[in-house]
Design an enzyme around this catalytic site. Structure first.
Site, PDB file in Angstrom:
ATOM      1  N   ARG A 172       0.862  -1.180   0.000  1.00 46.10           N
ATOM      2  CA  ARG A 172       0.000   0.000   0.000  1.00 46.10           C
ATOM      3  C   ARG A 172       0.900   1.231   0.000  1.00 46.10           C
ATOM      4  NH1 ARG A 172      -2.109  -3.458   4.068  1.00 46.10           N
ATOM      5  NH2 ARG A 172      -4.214  -4.231   3.625  1.00 46.10           N
ATOM      6  N   LYS A 196      -2.206  -2.569   7.855  1.00 46.18           N
ATOM      7  CA  LYS A 196      -3.376  -2.063   8.571  1.00 46.18           C
ATOM      8  C   LYS A 196      -3.609  -2.850   9.845  1.00 46.18           C
ATOM      9  CE  LYS A 196      -6.148  -0.145   4.787  1.00 46.18           C
ATOM     10  NZ  LYS A 196      -7.437  -0.263   4.059  1.00 46.18           N
ATOM     11  N   HIS A 269      -2.575   2.246  -5.976  1.00 46.64           N
ATOM     12  CA  HIS A 269      -3.411   1.078  -5.736  1.00 46.64           C
ATOM     13  C   HIS A 269      -3.621   0.271  -7.018  1.00 46.64           C
ATOM     14  CE1 HIS A 269      -5.177  -0.383  -2.045  1.00 46.64           C
ATOM     15  NE2 HIS A 269      -6.168  -0.920  -2.743  1.00 46.64           N
ATOM     16  N   ARG A 272      -0.922  -2.120  -6.968  1.00 43.48           N
ATOM     17  CA  ARG A 272      -1.235  -3.200  -6.024  1.00 43.48           C
ATOM     18  C   ARG A 272      -2.200  -4.208  -6.667  1.00 43.48           C
ATOM     19  NH1 ARG A 272      -1.543  -4.554  -0.431  1.00 43.48           N
ATOM     20  NH2 ARG A 272      -3.641  -4.937   0.366  1.00 43.48           N
ATOM     21  N   HIS A 295      -4.701  -8.919   3.624  1.00 46.61           N
ATOM     22  CA  HIS A 295      -6.138  -8.786   3.864  1.00 46.61           C
ATOM     23  C   HIS A 295      -6.547  -9.636   5.063  1.00 46.61           C
ATOM     24  CE1 HIS A 295      -7.016  -7.671  -0.618  1.00 46.61           C
ATOM     25  NE2 HIS A 295      -6.603  -6.636   0.095  1.00 46.61           N
ATOM     26  N   TYR A 304     -11.014  -9.780  -6.820  1.00 47.06           N
ATOM     27  CA  TYR A 304     -10.274 -10.188  -8.012  1.00 47.06           C
ATOM     28  C   TYR A 304     -10.982 -11.309  -8.770  1.00 47.06           C
ATOM     29  CZ  TYR A 304      -6.746  -7.311  -5.840  1.00 47.06           C
ATOM     30  OH  TYR A 304      -6.093  -6.244  -5.273  1.00 47.06           O
TER      31      TYR A 304
END
Length: 326
Positions: A172, A196, A269, A272, A295, A304
């Site tokens: 990110r 995150k 992004h 990414r 994630h 995806y």
């Protein structure tokens, strides 16, 4: 009998997020903003029992009709962020046996499937090669001379290293700008990154990314500990150069997309997404991609489907109903 009002409970909830849940400062700020908006609408001096299903229904209607500072209605996903924050607040109060609305009573607005923008093929190759597209032989000659590498050339090497790192790791932009030189282990071709929610994952360097990063670091000659810095041409690229911000990295990526002749919008992004798409197209399973992207939930990785659905079609064609084709 409950004596505390909602404002007091909210303060305790934010402290709970900070201490017990170890949420980031930005996350806490967002929850604070969304929940204060709800309490201002409801009345923060009221008690938890004032939150009812009917009140939440009216609040959702109010949010849907709310006009922001730009004169636009709130986006549907922004409305959902408000509801997610409220649901988390109610879960906290339920855990403390506070008499209020059950969190499962709040249903989120159904969102359309996200469209994923990614680069592949010639577009991807062109943007990765873009940093040196306009570097003249004069600058290459200057590099061979003793003394400082000219800022223009340093910037080209920086941008090349940055783009290759994005595509090699799927970082990110917020993770990339915080990287220090000592964080990136060029000998092991891998390093740990804190993403995150303080979630740690390992990312891996391609040979091209490793080469580009090493070349850039070797040319630097400054003492700044951060991997990517500005190399401001106005100051001659001195040691006082600041690290890049997410916004400045976004501008760099957009600049190289334009120079590569890519007409659609390209952001960090997008790089990414290109990383994840490349992995899936080359046979990686979605659980592995989930881990490499950092994630928490597989549902996030399932955006995806443009890749996995295509692969399912190939599997169906390869394995289904073979006897009838004989």
């Amino acid at each position: 009998m409950q004596t505390k009002n909602l404002k007091k409970y909210l303060q305790e909830f934010l402290e709970y997020l900070e201490i017990e849940k170890n949420r980031s400062e930005k996350t806490i700020q967002n929850y604070d903003f969304y929940l204060h908006r709800f309490l201002e609408w409801l009345g923060d001096k009221k008690g938890p029992s004032a939150i009812t299903g009917e009140k939440v229904r009216k609040y959702r209607l109010w949010l849907n009709r709310l006009i922001d500072v730009h004169g636009e209605p709130l986006k549907k996903n922004t409305q959902n962020y408000h509801l997610i924050a409220l649901r988390s607040f109610l879960k906290y109060m339920a855990k403390r046996d506070v008499d209020t609305l059950a969190p499962e009573k709040i249903e989120l607005m159904k969102m359309p499937d996200r469209e994923v923008s990614f680069l592949e093929g010639s577009d991807l190759n062109r943007i990765l090669e873009s940093p040196f597209k306009n570097i003249s032989s004069k600058h290459l000659e200057e590099q061979s001379k003793k003394g400082k590498t000219p800022p223009t050339l340093l910037i080209a090497h920086r941008d090349k290293a940055m783009l290759e790192l994005f595509f090699s790791t799927g970082l990110r932009v917020s993770e990339l700008v915080k990287l220090k030189i000592e964080d990136v282990n060029l000998k092991r071709d891998e390093f740990s990154i804190t993403g995150k929610g303080g979630k740690i994952r390992v990312v891996f360097l391609s040979e091209q990314a490793k080469y580009s990063i090493k070349k850039y670091i070797d040319l630097r000659g400054d003492m700044n500990p951060y991997l990517f810095i500005s190399h401001d041409k106005r100051t001659g690229g001195n040691d006082n150069d600041e690290l890049l911000t997410p916004r400045s990295v976004q501008r760099i990526v957009q600049k190289h997309a334009r120079e590569a002749g890519i007409t659609k919008s390209v952001t960090p992004h997008t790089m990414r997404h290109s990383y994840a798409t490349d992995l899936l197209q080359n046979g990686a399973d979605i659980r592995s991609v989930q881990a490499m992207l950092g994630h928490s939930s597989i549902t996030t990785t399932q955006i995806y489907t443009h890749v996995t659905d295509k692969e399912l079609k190939n599997i169906h064609k390869k394995f289904h109903d073979k006897d009838r084709n004989k």
